[in-house]
Motif scaffolding. Structure first.
Motif, PDB file in Angstrom:
ATOM      1  N   GLN A   1       0.813  -1.218   0.000  1.00  0.00           N
ATOM      2  CA  GLN A   1       0.000   0.000   0.000  1.00  0.00           C
ATOM      3  C   GLN A   1       0.847   1.268   0.000  1.00  0.00           C
ATOM      4  OE1 GLN A   1      -3.386  -0.012  -0.256  1.00  0.00           O
ATOM      5  NE2 GLN A   1      -3.148  -2.225  -0.540  1.00  0.00           N
ATOM      6  N   GLY A   2       2.172   1.116   0.073  1.00  0.00           N
ATOM      7  CA  GLY A   2       3.059   2.276   0.057  1.00  0.00           C
ATOM      8  C   GLY A   2       3.114   3.048   1.359  1.00  0.00           C
ATOM      9  N   VAL A   3       2.691   2.420   2.449  1.00  0.00           N
ATOM     10  CA  VAL A   3       2.680   3.101   3.749  1.00  0.00           C
ATOM     11  C   VAL A   3       4.095   3.320   4.274  1.00  0.00           C
ATOM     12  CG1 VAL A   3       1.901   2.897   6.161  1.00  0.00           C
ATOM     13  CG2 VAL A   3       0.415   2.182   4.286  1.00  0.00           C
ATOM     14  N   HIS A   4       5.024   2.449   3.873  1.00  0.00           N
ATOM     15  CA  HIS A   4       6.383   2.516   4.426  1.00  0.00           C
ATOM     16  C   HIS A   4       7.190   3.680   3.861  1.00  0.00           C
ATOM     17  CE1 HIS A   4       7.026   0.739   0.512  1.00  0.00           C
ATOM     18  NE2 HIS A   4       8.334   0.827   0.651  1.00  0.00           N
ATOM     19  N   SER A   5       6.744   4.274   2.789  1.00  0.00           N
ATOM     20  CA  SER A   5       7.519   5.331   2.136  1.00  0.00           C
ATOM     21  C   SER A   5       7.652   6.549   3.059  1.00  0.00           C
ATOM     22  CB  SER A   5       6.841   5.732   0.821  1.00  0.00           C
ATOM     23  OG  SER A   5       7.559   6.759   0.196  1.00  0.00           O
ATOM     24  N   GLY A   6       8.896   6.957   3.289  1.00  0.00           N
ATOM     25  CA  GLY A   6       9.155   8.130   4.110  1.00  0.00           C
ATOM     26  C   GLY A   6       9.045   7.904   5.597  1.00  0.00           C
ATOM     27  N   LYS A   7       8.780   6.683   6.030  1.00  0.00           N
ATOM     28  CA  LYS A   7       8.639   6.367   7.449  1.00  0.00           C
ATOM     29  C   LYS A   7       9.907   5.708   7.984  1.00  0.00           C
ATOM     30  CE  LYS A   7       4.160   7.398   7.491  1.00  0.00           C
ATOM     31  NZ  LYS A   7       3.866   7.489   6.064  1.00  0.00           N
ATOM     32  N   SER A   8      10.124   5.879   9.261  1.00  0.00           N
ATOM     33  CA  SER A   8      11.275   5.241   9.902  1.00  0.00           C
ATOM     34  C   SER A   8      11.063   3.735   9.940  1.00  0.00           C
ATOM     35  CB  SER A   8      11.448   5.774  11.325  1.00  0.00           C
ATOM     36  OG  SER A   8      12.373   4.974  12.046  1.00  0.00           O
ATOM     37  N   PRO A   9      12.028   2.937   9.423  1.00  0.00           N
ATOM     38  CA  PRO A   9      11.855   1.481   9.450  1.00  0.00           C
ATOM     39  C   PRO A   9      11.787   0.920  10.867  1.00  0.00           C
ATOM     40  CG  PRO A   9      14.078   2.078   8.766  1.00  0.00           C
ATOM     41  CD  PRO A   9      13.290   3.332   8.785  1.00  0.00           C
ATOM     42  N   VAL A  10      12.460   1.564  11.816  1.00  0.00           N
ATOM     43  CA  VAL A  10      12.413   1.096  13.206  1.00  0.00           C
ATOM     44  C   VAL A  10      11.019   1.307  13.777  1.00  0.00           C
ATOM     45  CG1 VAL A  10      13.425   1.328  15.491  1.00  0.00           C
ATOM     46  CG2 VAL A  10      14.853   1.642  13.471  1.00  0.00           C
ATOM     47  N   GLY A  11      10.431   2.463  13.504  1.00  0.00           N
ATOM     48  CA  GLY A  11       9.084   2.732  13.989  1.00  0.00           C
ATOM     49  C   GLY A  11       8.056   1.776  13.401  1.00  0.00           C
ATOM     50  N   LEU A  12       8.168   1.504  12.100  1.00  0.00           N
ATOM     51  CA  LEU A  12       7.253   0.555  11.461  1.00  0.00           C
ATOM     52  C   LEU A  12       7.398  -0.845  12.048  1.00  0.00           C
ATOM     53  CD1 LEU A  12       7.453   1.603   7.703  1.00  0.00           C
ATOM     54  CD2 LEU A  12       5.405   1.630   9.139  1.00  0.00           C
ATOM     55  N   ALA A  13       8.647  -1.280  12.250  1.00  0.00           N
ATOM     56  CA  ALA A  13       8.879  -2.614  12.809  1.00  0.00           C
ATOM     57  C   ALA A  13       8.327  -2.712  14.221  1.00  0.00           C
ATOM     58  CB  ALA A  13      10.371  -2.932  12.791  1.00  0.00           C
ATOM     59  N   ALA A  14       8.538  -1.670  15.039  1.00  0.00           N
ATOM     60  CA  ALA A  14       8.027  -1.682  16.412  1.00  0.00           C
ATOM     61  C   ALA A  14       6.502  -1.726  16.429  1.00  0.00           C
ATOM     62  CB  ALA A  14       8.539  -0.450  17.152  1.00  0.00           C
ATOM     63  N   ALA A  15       5.874  -0.926  15.560  1.00  0.00           N
ATOM     64  CA  ALA A  15       4.411  -0.929  15.497  1.00  0.00           C
ATOM     65  C   ALA A  15       3.882  -2.272  15.009  1.00  0.00           C
ATOM     66  CB  ALA A  15       3.940   0.196  14.571  1.00  0.00           C
ATOM     67  N   ALA A  16       4.557  -2.886  14.043  1.00  0.00           N
ATOM     68  CA  ALA A  16       4.121  -4.192  13.542  1.00  0.00           C
ATOM     69  C   ALA A  16       4.222  -5.259  14.625  1.00  0.00           C
ATOM     70  CB  ALA A  16       4.975  -4.588  12.331  1.00  0.00           C
ATOM     71  N   VAL A  17       5.280  -5.215  15.400  1.00  0.00           N
ATOM     72  CA  VAL A  17       5.432  -6.183  16.503  1.00  0.00           C
ATOM     73  C   VAL A  17       4.346  -5.971  17.545  1.00  0.00           C
ATOM     74  CG1 VAL A  17       6.920  -6.826  18.428  1.00  0.00           C
ATOM     75  CG2 VAL A  17       7.893  -6.535  16.161  1.00  0.00           C
ATOM     76  N   TYR A  18       4.044  -4.713  17.865  1.00  0.00           N
ATOM     77  CA  TYR A  18       2.986  -4.426  18.852  1.00  0.00           C
ATOM     78  C   TYR A  18       1.630  -4.895  18.335  1.00  0.00           C
ATOM     79  CZ  TYR A  18      -0.299  -1.701  21.645  1.00  0.00           C
ATOM     80  OH  TYR A  18      -1.352  -1.323  22.443  1.00  0.00           O
ATOM     81  N   ALA A  19       1.330  -4.588  17.065  1.00  0.00           N
ATOM     82  CA  ALA A  19       0.051  -5.007  16.491  1.00  0.00           C
ATOM     83  C   ALA A  19      -0.053  -6.531  16.427  1.00  0.00           C
ATOM     84  CB  ALA A  19      -0.102  -4.405  15.091  1.00  0.00           C
ATOM     85  N   ALA A  20       1.023  -7.182  16.051  1.00  0.00           N
ATOM     86  CA  ALA A  20       1.007  -8.644  15.954  1.00  0.00           C
ATOM     87  C   ALA A  20       0.801  -9.284  17.324  1.00  0.00           C
ATOM     88  CB  ALA A  20       2.318  -9.127  15.337  1.00  0.00           C
ATOM     89  N   SER A  21       1.365  -8.690  18.358  1.00  0.00           N
ATOM     90  CA  SER A  21       1.185  -9.252  19.704  1.00  0.00           C
ATOM     91  C   SER A  21      -0.277  -9.174  20.134  1.00  0.00           C
ATOM     92  CB  SER A  21       2.069  -8.504  20.700  1.00  0.00           C
ATOM     93  OG  SER A  21       1.641  -7.166  20.857  1.00  0.00           O
ATOM     94  N   LEU A  22      -0.976  -8.097  19.743  1.00  0.00           N
ATOM     95  CA  LEU A  22      -2.395  -7.981  20.083  1.00  0.00           C
ATOM     96  C   LEU A  22      -3.234  -8.949  19.255  1.00  0.00           C
ATOM     97  CD1 LEU A  22      -2.799  -4.093  20.380  1.00  0.00           C
ATOM     98  CD2 LEU A  22      -2.354  -5.760  22.192  1.00  0.00           C
ATOM     99  N   LEU A  23      -2.891  -9.099  17.979  1.00  0.00           N
ATOM    100  CA  LEU A  23      -3.667  -9.984  17.099  1.00  0.00           C
ATOM    101  C   LEU A  23      -3.504 -11.450  17.479  1.00  0.00           C
ATOM    102  CD1 LEU A  23      -2.952  -8.236  13.675  1.00  0.00           C
ATOM    103  CD2 LEU A  23      -5.098  -8.199  14.971  1.00  0.00           C
ATOM    104  N   THR A  24      -2.397 -11.796  18.098  1.00  0.00           N
ATOM    105  CA  THR A  24      -2.156 -13.190  18.513  1.00  0.00           C
ATOM    106  C   THR A  24      -2.386 -13.404  20.007  1.00  0.00           C
ATOM    107  OG1 THR A  24       0.206 -12.695  18.767  1.00  0.00           O
ATOM    108  CG2 THR A  24      -0.501 -13.609  16.656  1.00  0.00           C
ATOM    109  N   ASN A  25      -3.039 -12.424  20.658  1.00  0.00           N
ATOM    110  CA  ASN A  25      -3.373 -12.519  22.088  1.00  0.00           C
ATOM    111  C   ASN A  25      -2.141 -12.699  22.980  1.00  0.00           C
ATOM    112  OD1 ASN A  25      -6.197 -12.307  21.644  1.00  0.00           O
ATOM    113  ND2 ASN A  25      -6.280 -14.492  21.108  1.00  0.00           N
ATOM    114  N   GLU A  26      -1.056 -12.056  22.589  1.00  0.00           N
ATOM    115  CA  GLU A  26       0.130 -12.027  23.442  1.00  0.00           C
ATOM    116  C   GLU A  26       0.308 -10.590  23.900  1.00  0.00           C
ATOM    117  OE1 GLU A  26       3.582 -14.014  21.815  1.00  0.00           O
ATOM    118  OE2 GLU A  26       2.308 -15.086  20.393  1.00  0.00           O
ATOM    119  N   LYS A  27      -0.183 -10.317  25.082  1.00  0.00           N
ATOM    120  CA  LYS A  27      -0.284  -8.941  25.548  1.00  0.00           C
ATOM    121  C   LYS A  27       1.105  -8.340  25.796  1.00  0.00           C
ATOM    122  CE  LYS A  27      -4.746  -9.134  25.523  1.00  0.00           C
ATOM    123  NZ  LYS A  27      -5.506  -8.393  24.505  1.00  0.00           N
ATOM    124  N   VAL A  28       1.406  -7.318  25.020  1.00  0.00           N
ATOM    125  CA  VAL A  28       2.637  -6.558  25.188  1.00  0.00           C
ATOM    126  C   VAL A  28       2.265  -5.085  25.210  1.00  0.00           C
ATOM    127  CG1 VAL A  28       4.863  -5.933  24.175  1.00  0.00           C
ATOM    128  CG2 VAL A  28       4.078  -8.287  24.081  1.00  0.00           C
TER     129      VAL A  28
END
Length: 333
Positions: free
Chosen positions: A273-300
């Protein structure tokens, strides 16, 4: 030795003597015939280096014996014994200013039998160590290199980077030193920039904040020196991939493999979707890990992810919503 083997060996010797006088086509034909067993004509020949023999696997005929063994004349039954009997030193390495070719005098004040040295001998050994250290760095360039490589090793150890990254960083710094890129810049700054570039080249990147945390120079100087070194040395470094940060963040947060796979999937959809363009890769990775933990019921919590990724909670929340929106767009498509 059997008569068949003797005749076959003599025939091979005569063939080698006459090879220079024959055309190339005949020589190639002779080489093909030499690969066959003289007894059964099989081409399944096995070389037994332990006994120095060449044996036919079909009929068991020993075709050649008493072959030369190019290995060591000693045997070892474990790694420690192998290292003890080996007669060669450590391999050369770019991570040392002298490539590991010089001699080091050990710090233990003991002789070859393990006995303590006398006070007079200890003083002598200390003087020898001092002079040995002076001879190892005979000019300013070697002293510069020694200091820089020591800095690279210290920072790489603090960041948990592997040896191949340290080796690459050492090569980059050597190139910068040879191309006279250091005048006007600090040794620590160029060494830090070299390590940052090497980590990105090896696919094990560290964020600029993580690098600055273990460095002795400021973040702005690291970024400025990094851009200068990459431009002058023409280093080919791809933009950091957010997915390369996911395994380390997931490991530090003790997340499951399912959560890691889910985070990678979120990032792939964001790229589509082109969301990563111009964004910090560290911030995207951290947000993806946080979102994935919620989607898999691993509370972080966001604060835990923020501490591991060294990124603000506000950034995590903003990127979190963007990733979920990109996920919905892919689902609708």
């Amino acid at each position: 030795m059997t008569d068949t083997v003797r005749s076959y060996t003599g025939e091979r010797a005569r063939t080698r003597d006459a090879r220079n006088e024959r055309p190339e086509e005949e020589t190639e034909a002779d080489e093909e015939s030499e690969l066959r067993c003289p007894e059964c004509g099989s081409v399944n020949l096995a070389n037994d280096p332990e006994h120095g023999e060449t044996v036919c696997e079909d009929c068991g005929l020993v075709i050649e014996e008493d072959e030369i063994d190019h290995g060591p004349e000693w045997r070892a039954f474990d790694a420690a014994e192998k290292d003890q009997k080996s007669r060669v030193g450590a391999p050369t390495t770019k991570m040392m200013h002298d490539k590991g070719l010089s001699t080091n005098i050990g710090w233990q004040d003991r002789d070859a039998y393990g006995k303590q040295l006398s006070s007079r001998q200890r003083e002598k050994m200390q003087r020898l160590r001092t002079w040995n250290e002076r001879f190892r760095t005979r000019d300013s360039k070697e002293r510069n290199l020694k200091q820089a490589l020591g800095e690279i090793d210290r920072m790489a150890s603090a960041l948990g980077l592997p040896d191949n990254v340290r080796e690459t960083a050492s090569v980059i710094y050597r190139r910068a030193l040879d191309d006279d890129l250091l005048p006007g810049r600090s040794i620590e700054g160029v060494a830090t920039a070299s390590l940052y570039a090497a980590a990105r080249q090896a696919g094990t990147p560290r964020s600029l904040d993580e690098i600055a945390a273990v460095s002795r120079v400021e973040k702005d100087e690291i970024a400025r020196t990094y851009r200068y070194v990459v431009r002058e040395l023409k280093l080919e470094i791809k933009p950091a991939d957010p997915e390369s940060y996911v395994p380390r963040f997931a490991s530090d947060l003790d997340l499951s493999d399912e959560a890691e796979r889910r985070a990678r999937s979120l990032l792939k959809n964001a790229k589509e979707q082109g969301v990563h363009s111009g964004k910090s890769p560290v911030g995207l990775a951290a947000a993806a890990v946080y979102a994935a933990s919620l989607l898999t019921n691993e509370k972080v919590t966001q604060s835990e992810v923020s501490e591991v990724a060294n990124i603000s909670e506000v950034t995590i929340r903003n990127r979190y919503h963007e990733l979920l929106e990109a996920e919905e767009q892919v689902g609708l498509a």
